[in-house]
Write a protein that holds these residues in place. Structure first.
Motif, mmCIF file in Angstrom:
data_model
loop_
_atom_site.group_PDB
_atom_site.id
_atom_site.type_symbol
_atom_site.label_atom_id
_atom_site.label_comp_id
_atom_site.label_asym_id
_atom_site.label_seq_id
_atom_site.Cartn_x
_atom_site.Cartn_y
_atom_site.Cartn_z
ATOM 1 N N LEU A 206 -1.638 -3.043 13.295
ATOM 2 C CA LEU A 206 -0.938 -3.637 12.237
ATOM 3 C C LEU A 206 -1.785 -4.481 11.383
ATOM 4 N N VAL A 207 -1.489 -3.846 10.118
ATOM 5 C CA VAL A 207 -2.548 -4.495 9.072
ATOM 6 C C VAL A 207 -1.600 -4.737 7.663
ATOM 7 N N MET A 208 -2.104 -5.685 6.869
ATOM 8 C CA MET A 208 -1.386 -5.968 5.705
ATOM 9 C C MET A 208 -2.067 -5.125 4.544
ATOM 10 N N ALA A 209 -1.331 -4.623 3.584
ATOM 11 C CA ALA A 209 -2.166 -3.776 2.346
ATOM 12 C C ALA A 209 -1.552 -4.085 1.111
ATOM 13 N N TYR A 210 -2.544 -4.013 0.254
ATOM 14 C CA TYR A 210 -1.967 -4.128 -1.160
ATOM 15 C C TYR A 210 -3.137 -3.266 -2.072
ATOM 16 N N ILE A 211 -2.386 -2.861 -3.142
ATOM 17 C CA ILE A 211 -3.418 -2.343 -4.369
ATOM 18 C C ILE A 211 -3.370 -2.802 -5.518
ATOM 19 N N ALA A 212 -4.320 -3.046 -5.965
ATOM 20 C CA ALA A 212 -4.553 -3.772 -7.207
ATOM 21 C C ALA A 212 -6.000 -3.397 -7.791
ATOM 22 N N GLU A 213 -6.143 -3.969 -9.130
ATOM 23 C CA GLU A 213 -7.258 -3.765 -9.763
ATOM 24 C C GLU A 213 -8.793 -4.329 -8.941
ATOM 25 N N ARG A 215 -9.831 -6.948 -5.392
ATOM 26 C CA ARG A 215 -9.505 -7.378 -4.140
ATOM 27 C C ARG A 215 -8.895 -8.716 -4.354
ATOM 28 N N ALA A 216 -9.453 -9.561 -5.028
ATOM 29 C CA ALA A 216 -8.876 -10.929 -5.220
ATOM 30 C C ALA A 216 -7.338 -10.920 -5.264
ATOM 31 N N THR A 217 -7.222 -10.381 -6.481
ATOM 32 C CA THR A 217 -5.360 -10.051 -6.902
ATOM 33 C C THR A 217 -4.615 -9.578 -5.657
ATOM 34 N N ALA A 218 -5.420 -8.433 -5.052
ATOM 35 C CA ALA A 218 -4.608 -7.833 -4.007
ATOM 36 C C ALA A 218 -4.381 -8.841 -2.755
ATOM 37 N N VAL A 219 -5.513 -9.665 -2.328
ATOM 38 C CA VAL A 219 -5.252 -10.669 -1.398
ATOM 39 C C VAL A 219 -4.183 -11.647 -1.860
ATOM 40 N N ASP A 220 -4.323 -12.198 -3.081
ATOM 41 C CA ASP A 220 -3.225 -12.913 -3.492
ATOM 42 C C ASP A 220 -1.750 -12.565 -3.116
ATOM 43 N N ARG A 221 -1.671 -11.415 -3.422
ATOM 44 C CA ARG A 221 -0.156 -10.863 -3.203
ATOM 45 C C ARG A 221 0.184 -10.877 -1.712
ATOM 46 N N ALA A 293 -6.717 -7.302 6.418
ATOM 47 C CA ALA A 293 -6.141 -6.650 5.172
ATOM 48 C C ALA A 293 -6.943 -5.409 4.870
ATOM 49 N N ILE A 294 -6.184 -4.563 4.185
ATOM 50 C CA ILE A 294 -6.800 -3.402 3.645
ATOM 51 C C ILE A 294 -6.350 -3.649 2.265
ATOM 52 N N ALA A 295 -7.172 -4.205 1.394
ATOM 53 C CA ALA A 295 -6.707 -4.657 0.030
ATOM 54 C C ALA A 295 -7.845 -4.445 -1.011
ATOM 55 N N GLY A 296 -7.118 -4.281 -2.143
ATOM 56 C CA GLY A 296 -8.168 -4.056 -3.341
ATOM 57 C C GLY A 296 -7.916 -2.859 -4.095
ATOM 58 N N SER A 297 -8.923 -2.289 -4.676
ATOM 59 C CA SER A 297 -8.459 -0.873 -5.382
ATOM 60 C C SER A 297 -8.050 0.238 -4.426
ATOM 61 N N ALA A 298 -7.635 1.255 -4.898
ATOM 62 C CA ALA A 298 -7.385 2.409 -4.125
ATOM 63 C C ALA A 298 -8.574 2.814 -3.357
ATOM 64 N N LYS A 325 8.169 -3.230 -3.434
ATOM 65 C CA LYS A 325 7.839 -2.140 -2.388
ATOM 66 C C LYS A 325 7.625 -0.661 -2.947
ATOM 67 N N ASP A 326 8.750 -0.382 -3.620
ATOM 68 C CA ASP A 326 8.605 1.157 -4.221
ATOM 69 C C ASP A 326 7.450 1.386 -4.619
ATOM 70 N N GLU A 327 7.069 0.627 -5.640
ATOM 71 C CA GLU A 327 5.719 0.834 -6.555
ATOM 72 C C GLU A 327 4.451 0.792 -5.411
ATOM 73 N N PHE A 328 4.535 0.056 -4.527
ATOM 74 C CA PHE A 328 3.616 -0.085 -3.695
ATOM 75 C C PHE A 328 3.211 1.454 -2.854
ATOM 76 N N MET A 329 4.452 1.627 -2.144
ATOM 77 C CA MET A 329 4.714 2.826 -1.369
ATOM 78 C C MET A 329 4.276 4.150 -2.138
ATOM 79 N N ARG A 330 4.544 4.250 -3.314
ATOM 80 C CA ARG A 330 4.254 5.572 -4.224
ATOM 81 C C ARG A 330 2.818 5.369 -4.492
ATOM 82 N N ALA A 331 2.178 4.285 -4.827
ATOM 83 C CA ALA A 331 0.811 4.195 -4.942
ATOM 84 C C ALA A 331 -0.062 4.291 -4.022
ATOM 85 N N TRP A 332 0.216 3.912 -2.769
ATOM 86 C CA TRP A 332 -0.425 4.099 -1.500
ATOM 87 C C TRP A 332 -0.536 5.385 -1.051
#
Length: 341
Positions: A206-213, A215-221, A293-298, A325-332
């Motif tokens: 189990l991990v938390m993930a987010y894609i952003a420009e 890492r700091a922005t991704a972790v914040d989300r 977390a797995i977070a940051g740019s792609a 959610k949709d935006e994240f899933m498609r980008a991931w």
């Protein structure tokens, strides 16, 4: 590397079904429905909707519990879902968190988890079971039904129990090098105790993930999600969980101050909830991000996945709680999963 995803049923059923369909379109292998009746919509109503409107993903509760769900109720519900989605249903069982905290009940003990999982399994395979000294029956299901039952584990004792009796384990210990090594060792201890092979146990991380420009922005989300993971890690004890000594007290404070009514509840971008604020106040944000977390740019996410893959992590189950959610899933799917196809 294989991928699953969990999305809480926080919108009306048609919208939830749409999320599940996007997840399937994006190539996720597993889809988990959370079980938190006091802060989310009903698990099995939403699971039925997902079962009837998807075709390939494996689906099921992640995570249900022995406190709010009698084993005969769970066994019947899972068997019903299996009729709608043959060969695709599984269930993850845990000690209970938001579901029980919001009705002021204590979590299930380790022995309860064992007895509960075995009772649900026996109701499926035999049509009868004994639980807490009482005879249970499931008369409408033909004996021999096999639905995979996982345990959600955040500490060594539950990891060992999963290795001993479960078809799989949802690991909530994190993905640092030493934690991964110890987690696999604990599952192996349980497996060997029961004469089982590690290859017969599905281990999902189990991990938390987010894609952003960055890492700091991704972790914040995902701070709200990281707070939830920290709270889970710190209960019922911090012992044996590889928490640095200087963070033991802050982790205990997180556990004590965590608001179950806001469990993984997030708002619009820029909005900060109580549990997320706790991380910054206690100095835990970066530690929990590094651990969970797995977070940051792609590219950052791909690099991190390659790293943990080298340690033996080959099944990752994301849990997403932010609005986009949709935006994240498609980008991931496009920018990360495609690199592991």
């Amino acid at each position: 590397m294989r991928f699953g995803i969990t999305i809480p049923p926080e919108v009306a059923l048609p919208g939830y079904i749409a999320w599940a369909q996007v997840a399937e379109e994006c190539g996720f292998e597993l889809f988990g429905v959370t079980d938190s009746q006091s802060i989310r919509r009903e698990l099995y109503v939403n699971l039925a909707g997902v079962a009837l409107n998807t075709r390939r993903m494996r689906i099921g509760p992640r995570v249900t519990n022995p406190v709010t769900r009698h084993p005969a109720v769970t066994a019947s519900a899972l068997a019903t879902a299996e009729e709608a989605a043959p060969g695709r249903v599984l269930a993850a069982i845990g000690s209970g968190f938001a579901a029980i905290r919001n009705i002021d009940e204590p979590p299930a003990k380790l022995a309860d988890l064992r007895d509960y999982l075995l009772a649900v399994r026996e109701l499926h395979t035999k049509g009868r079971a004994v639980w807490r000294g009482k005879a249970l029956n499931l008369t409408w299901v033909r004996p021999g039904l096999k639905i995979p039952l996982f345990l959600s584990a955040h500490g060594p004792k539950t990891l060992q129990l999963a290795g001993e009796i479960a078809d799989g384990v949802v690991v909530g210990t994190g993905v640092t090098r030493e934690v991964v090594a110890d987690t696999l060792a604990q599952v192996r201890i349980g497996a060997e105790r029961a004469g089982r092979r590690m290859e017969d146990i599905e281990v999902w991380w189990l991990v938390m993930a987010y894609i952003a420009e960055d890492r700091a922005t991704a972790v914040d989300r995902i701070r709200t999600s990281l707070a939830a993971m920290g709270h889970e890690l710190a209960r019922p004890t911090t012992d044996g969980k590889f928490i640095p000594a200087h963070l033991i007290e802050p982790m205990k404070q997180l556990n004590a101050s965590y608001q179950a009514q806001q469990h993984v509840v997030t708002g619009a971008k820029g909005e900060t909830r109580h549990n997320a604020r706790l991380l910054d106040e206690l100095g835990l944000t970066q530690y929990l991000a590094d651990r969970y977390a797995i977070a940051g740019s792609a590219a950052d996410c791909v690099e991190r996945l390659r790293e943990i893959e080298g340690w033996g992590v080959n099944r990752v189950w994301l849990s997403i709680h932010f609005p986009e959610k949709d935006e994240f899933m498609r980008a991931w799917s496009r920018d990360v999963m495609a690199r592991f196809a």
